[in-house]
Design a protein around this motif. Structure first.
Motif, mmCIF file in Angstrom:
data_model
loop_
_atom_site.group_PDB
_atom_site.id
_atom_site.type_symbol
_atom_site.label_atom_id
_atom_site.label_comp_id
_atom_site.label_asym_id
_atom_site.label_seq_id
_atom_site.Cartn_x
_atom_site.Cartn_y
_atom_site.Cartn_z
ATOM 1 N N ASP A 9 30.809 63.443 31.510
ATOM 2 C CA ASP A 9 31.970 62.645 31.931
ATOM 3 C C ASP A 9 32.567 63.123 33.253
ATOM 4 O O ASP A 9 33.674 62.742 33.607
ATOM 5 C CB ASP A 9 33.036 62.642 30.830
ATOM 6 C CG ASP A 9 33.553 64.032 30.512
ATOM 7 O OD1 ASP A 9 32.979 65.039 30.995
ATOM 8 O OD2 ASP A 9 34.540 64.130 29.761
ATOM 9 N N GLN A 26 41.815 57.406 37.185
ATOM 10 C CA GLN A 26 41.439 58.815 37.102
ATOM 11 C C GLN A 26 40.612 59.229 38.325
ATOM 12 O O GLN A 26 40.813 60.300 38.899
ATOM 13 C CB GLN A 26 40.667 59.074 35.809
ATOM 14 C CG GLN A 26 41.505 58.833 34.556
ATOM 15 C CD GLN A 26 40.714 59.067 33.299
ATOM 16 O OE1 GLN A 26 40.088 60.118 33.133
ATOM 17 N NE2 GLN A 26 40.727 58.091 32.389
ATOM 18 N N GLU A 63 39.689 54.306 33.995
ATOM 19 C CA GLU A 63 38.802 55.223 34.705
ATOM 20 C C GLU A 63 39.039 55.197 36.210
ATOM 21 O O GLU A 63 39.013 56.239 36.865
ATOM 22 C CB GLU A 63 37.349 54.857 34.384
ATOM 23 C CG GLU A 63 36.330 55.793 34.973
ATOM 24 C CD GLU A 63 34.917 55.422 34.591
ATOM 25 O OE1 GLU A 63 34.159 55.002 35.490
ATOM 26 O OE2 GLU A 63 34.570 55.545 33.403
ATOM 27 N N HIS A 65 38.435 60.986 31.315
ATOM 28 C CA HIS A 65 38.845 61.016 29.911
ATOM 29 C C HIS A 65 38.654 59.616 29.335
ATOM 30 O O HIS A 65 39.539 58.765 29.432
ATOM 31 C CB HIS A 65 40.315 61.448 29.797
ATOM 32 C CG HIS A 65 40.582 62.792 30.392
ATOM 33 N ND1 HIS A 65 40.641 63.931 29.626
ATOM 34 C CD2 HIS A 65 40.792 63.190 31.671
ATOM 35 C CE1 HIS A 65 40.885 64.971 30.400
ATOM 36 N NE2 HIS A 65 40.981 64.548 31.650
ATOM 37 N N ALA A 66 37.495 59.372 28.719
ATOM 38 C CA ALA A 66 37.160 58.048 28.208
ATOM 39 C C ALA A 66 38.105 57.610 27.091
ATOM 40 O O ALA A 66 38.332 56.419 26.899
ATOM 41 C CB ALA A 66 35.723 58.021 27.703
ATOM 42 N N ASP A 67 38.681 58.559 26.370
ATOM 43 C CA ASP A 67 39.556 58.232 25.241
ATOM 44 C C ASP A 67 41.004 57.982 25.677
ATOM 45 O O ASP A 67 41.860 57.706 24.844
ATOM 46 C CB ASP A 67 39.518 59.354 24.204
ATOM 47 C CG ASP A 67 39.929 60.699 24.774
ATOM 48 O OD1 ASP A 67 39.902 60.868 26.015
ATOM 49 O OD2 ASP A 67 40.270 61.599 23.979
ATOM 50 N N SER A 68 41.268 58.022 26.967
ATOM 51 C CA SER A 68 42.627 57.820 27.465
ATOM 52 C C SER A 68 42.900 56.343 27.705
ATOM 53 O O SER A 68 42.002 55.571 28.018
ATOM 54 C CB SER A 68 42.816 58.586 28.774
ATOM 55 O OG SER A 68 44.066 58.272 29.350
ATOM 56 N N LYS A 69 44.170 55.981 27.620
ATOM 57 C CA LYS A 69 44.567 54.612 27.969
ATOM 58 C C LYS A 69 44.584 54.417 29.486
ATOM 59 O O LYS A 69 44.631 53.297 29.970
ATOM 60 C CB LYS A 69 45.947 54.302 27.387
ATOM 61 C CG LYS A 69 47.061 55.114 28.017
ATOM 62 C CD LYS A 69 48.425 54.759 27.497
ATOM 63 C CE LYS A 69 49.418 55.658 28.219
ATOM 64 N NZ LYS A 69 50.736 55.287 28.226
#
Length: 189
Positions: free
Chosen positions: A156, A112, A109, A102-106
């Motif tokens: 992704d 994750q 990576e 989820h690239a838009d998450s704080k």
């Protein structure tokens, strides 16, 4: 306390070529995977998913990878091509663990990916606890975007590993393990 840690102290990988039938039945596999997805998950993103390869699909997958290998290395020997073709056919079941980033998450990576890696490791631990053998493999196919497309992965998504599952056909000796004293330090200000 050592009885509580015996699963961790005894777990070891069984080479995929030494895994045969039976694989976990459907109910056992479901229970194993339900347990495996109980991982630390910063942000509750669920940055993973699973893909099952079994029966004829394992051979078809290997054949598709062999076609890629031929395009990438046209001079590859017949023996290596056959190894690529059959790589996923030895164990009766192969679970593909996929990181869904989820690239838009704080949440970074790396966290994750580690979450997805924990799912893979939990499958190994759970398989061992249930009396099965397992091996976590990657190889070039785990990092190849054309293979990702074959598996239906989004841009992704990335393969964390191919977990080969089955019943050990031979007794596998444990390998040498690192010495804790060589790895443990204490930080002092």
């Amino acid at each position: 306390m050592s009885g509580s840690l015996s699963l961790l102290q005894q777990r070891h990988s069984v080479p995929s070529r030494q895994l045969g039938e039976p694989a976990p039945d459907e109910a056992t596999l479901h229970a194993l995977l339900e347990a495996a997805i109980r991982v630390p998950d910063h942000g509750k993103l669920v940055p993973f998913r699973l893909i099952r390869l079994q029966e004829e699909a394992k051979l078809r997958f290997g054949e598709r990878l062999t076609a890629i290998a031929i395009r990438n290395s046209p001079d590859m020997s017949e023996a290596k091509l056959e190894k690529e073709r059959l790589r996923y056919t030895f164990a009766p079941l192969v679970m593909v663990v996929v990181a869904c980033l989820h690239a838009d998450s704080k949440v970074p990576e790396i966290e994750q990916k580690l979450c997805a890696g924990n799912v893979a490791y939990n499958i190994l631990l759970g398989a061992y606890a249930l009396g099965y053998g397992a091996q976590w493999l990657t190889g070039w196919a785990a990092y190849d975007r054309e293979v990702a497309t074959i598996l239906g992965l989004a841009e992704d998504e990335h393969v964390i590993g191919f977990i080969h599952l089955g019943t050990p056909q031979l007794e596998v000796p444990d390998r040498d393990r690192p010495v804790l004293a060589d790895l443990l330090g204490t930080w002092t200000p």
